[in-house]
Scaffold this active site. Structure first.
Site, PDB file in Angstrom:
ATOM      1  N   HIS A 194       1.721 -40.741 -22.144  1.00  0.00           N
ATOM      2  CA  HIS A 194       2.020 -39.868 -23.282  1.00  0.00           C
ATOM      3  C   HIS A 194       3.324 -40.299 -23.922  1.00  0.00           C
ATOM      4  O   HIS A 194       4.242 -40.723 -23.215  1.00  0.00           O
ATOM      5  CB  HIS A 194       2.117 -38.402 -22.830  1.00  0.00           C
ATOM      6  CG  HIS A 194       1.924 -37.448 -23.951  1.00  0.00           C
ATOM      7  ND1 HIS A 194       2.948 -37.065 -24.775  1.00  0.00           N
ATOM      8  CD2 HIS A 194       0.810 -36.850 -24.436  1.00  0.00           C
ATOM      9  CE1 HIS A 194       2.471 -36.249 -25.691  1.00  0.00           C
ATOM     10  NE2 HIS A 194       1.178 -36.107 -25.512  1.00  0.00           N
ATOM     11  N   ASP A 215      -6.441 -35.185 -22.161  1.00  0.00           N
ATOM     12  CA  ASP A 215      -7.794 -35.725 -22.334  1.00  0.00           C
ATOM     13  C   ASP A 215      -8.489 -36.075 -21.029  1.00  0.00           C
ATOM     14  O   ASP A 215      -9.706 -36.256 -21.018  1.00  0.00           O
ATOM     15  CB  ASP A 215      -7.740 -36.978 -23.219  1.00  0.00           C
ATOM     16  CG  ASP A 215      -7.372 -36.613 -24.633  1.00  0.00           C
ATOM     17  OD1 ASP A 215      -8.002 -35.702 -25.176  1.00  0.00           O
ATOM     18  OD2 ASP A 215      -6.432 -37.218 -25.181  1.00  0.00           O
TER      19      ASP A 215
END
Ligand code: COA
Length: 380
Positions: free
Chosen positions: A259, A310
């Site tokens: 991320h 996700d």
């Protein structure tokens, strides 16, 4: 000029909508921790919170639910159009195109003031799930049923997707929590795209269309589809370790990991992991959860990578029986609330968003008539 590739660490707006604390792994919507909202709120309450800055009282929530319920149907002309589209069309492309077309039937199409934009945001939040569900029915030849006004967003989506079969409570609750977790995430790529478009004083449908196109990419919302593709390819628990080690050896990216902002675990992953475990157990399909936990361990041990939103959402949607290429559209039908909240905020104190580039090309070339130009292998 210093160039921050990918605008890393660049603060491009002031916003009171959402805080992502990448060091502590906290996500806050309008002051409320995502853990609190995921455990106690409904998606519709979160929509209200994002748009209006505070949780609704009963009557306000009821009004919003009624307005969403009354706006879930699509213009008949749009549905007829969709029926003509190629059945192999990618659902995210269908969603992007249909959202763009919706503006042509929008009652406030020519207005760009706050009250018109709140009405547009309401309609878009109501209509996007219908587009996604209808497209799956159209391409698979299932019946299109009318939305029921009393349904919540999660219930309506599942009801329309399954051509009028009432969804079970566990599925509705799970999807509702997933919608809360995906609703908002500060200046992520698609929200930034929405704000850039809105900042030109273009219309809300254009800004949302830009956002949907941006979310589609596998480095953003498209990652959840790639995760289930990987799990299906791996197939069995015993295959996980060699598969992941090979990926690392080949320096391939592991989808659903890493991320830009979070340096520790993505707080949304905690809830989705728990949900994945419960749903996989309930469906007697524990292998998806088990495979996921092994991948998570290996990514941490070998690459110090944490999973993001996700990763576990993939097994959750898979076990809920949702087709793989609807995973990213589901992200969109949740994030529409965050996008529209940001568009409203951008327009409250608008300034055109227009950064600069550090020029790396030539400056002193002189025009040469085409007859005199020498053939070159590549042009710089
Ligand atoms: N798998 C393997 N390595 C990864 C990785 C992943 N998912 N994510 C990051 N890395 C590594 C990169 O290879 C890079 O290593 P290097 O410095 O040795 O080259 C380093 O970590 C930094 O990655 P980078 O891609 O530059 O970070 P970014 O901030 O630009 O990108 C993401 C962030 C999310 C795009 C990136 O982590 C990624 O591509 N993840 C997979 C897609 C995904 O899950 N997206 C959904 C995000 S919510």
């Amino acid at each position: 000029m210093a160039v921050n590739r990918g605008l890393e660490d660049v603060v491009a707006a002031e916003s009171s909508i959402c805080k992502v604390d990448g060091e502590k792994g906290r996500l806050i919507y309008r002051g409320y921790d995502i853990d609190d909202l995921a455990e106690n709120a409904t998606y519709e309450e979160v929509v209200y919170l994002l748009w209006f800055g505070r949780l609704p009282v009963k009557e306000e929530l009821e009004t919003l639910r009624k307005e969403l319920g009354a706006n879930r149907a699509l213009p008949k002309e749009l549905v007829e159009e969709m029926k003509k589209w190629p059945k192999h069309a990618v659902p995210m492309e269908v969603l992007r195109s249909a959202t763009s077309l919706l503006s042509m039937w929008d009652a406030d199409a020519s207005e760009n003031d706050r009250s018109a934009n709140i009405r547009k945001a309401t309609r878009l939040t109501a209509q996007l799930p219908t587009i996604v569900a209808y497209w799956d029915c159209i391409r698979e030849g299932r019946e299109l049923v009318e939305p029921k006004p009393e349904h919540t967003t999660a219930a309506s989506f599942l009801y329309l997707l399954h051509s009028g079969k009432e969804p079970d409570e566990v599925a509705v609750k799970s999807l509702d929590v997933a919608l809360i977790l995906h609703a908002e995430h500060e200046l992520n790529a698609s929200t930034f795209a929405a704000r850039v478009a809105a900042g030109t004083l273009s219309d809300m449908h254009s800004a949302v269309t830009a956002a949907i196109g941006t979310l589609k990419g596998p480095l953003h919302g498209g990652a959840n589809q790639e995760v289930i593709k990987m799990l299906l390819e791996i197939g069995e628990v015993a295959n996980v370790e060699p598969y992941v080690k090979k990926m690392f050896a080949e320096k391939k990216k592991l989808m659903g990991f890493g991320h830009r902002v979070y340096k520790v675990q993505d707080p949304r992953a905690f809830h989705l992991r728990k949900m994945s475990e419960e749903l996989c157990k309930g469906a007697n399909q524990m292998k998806w959860y088990e495979m996921s936990t092994i991948i998570e361990r290996l990514a941490k041990e070998e690459k110090k990578l944490n999973c993001n939103v996700d990763f576990y959402s993939a097994s959750v949607y898979h076990v809920l029986g949702i087709p793989r290429d609807l995973f990213t559209p589901i992200f969109a039908i949740s994030r529409i609330s965050g996008w529209t909240a940001h568009i409203l905020e951008q327009l409250q104190d608008n300034r055109l968003i227009r950064p600069e580039a550090e020029y790396t090309g030539h400056v002193d070339l002189k025009y040469v008539p085409i007859e005199q130009r020498k053939e070159v292998a590549t042009a710089k």
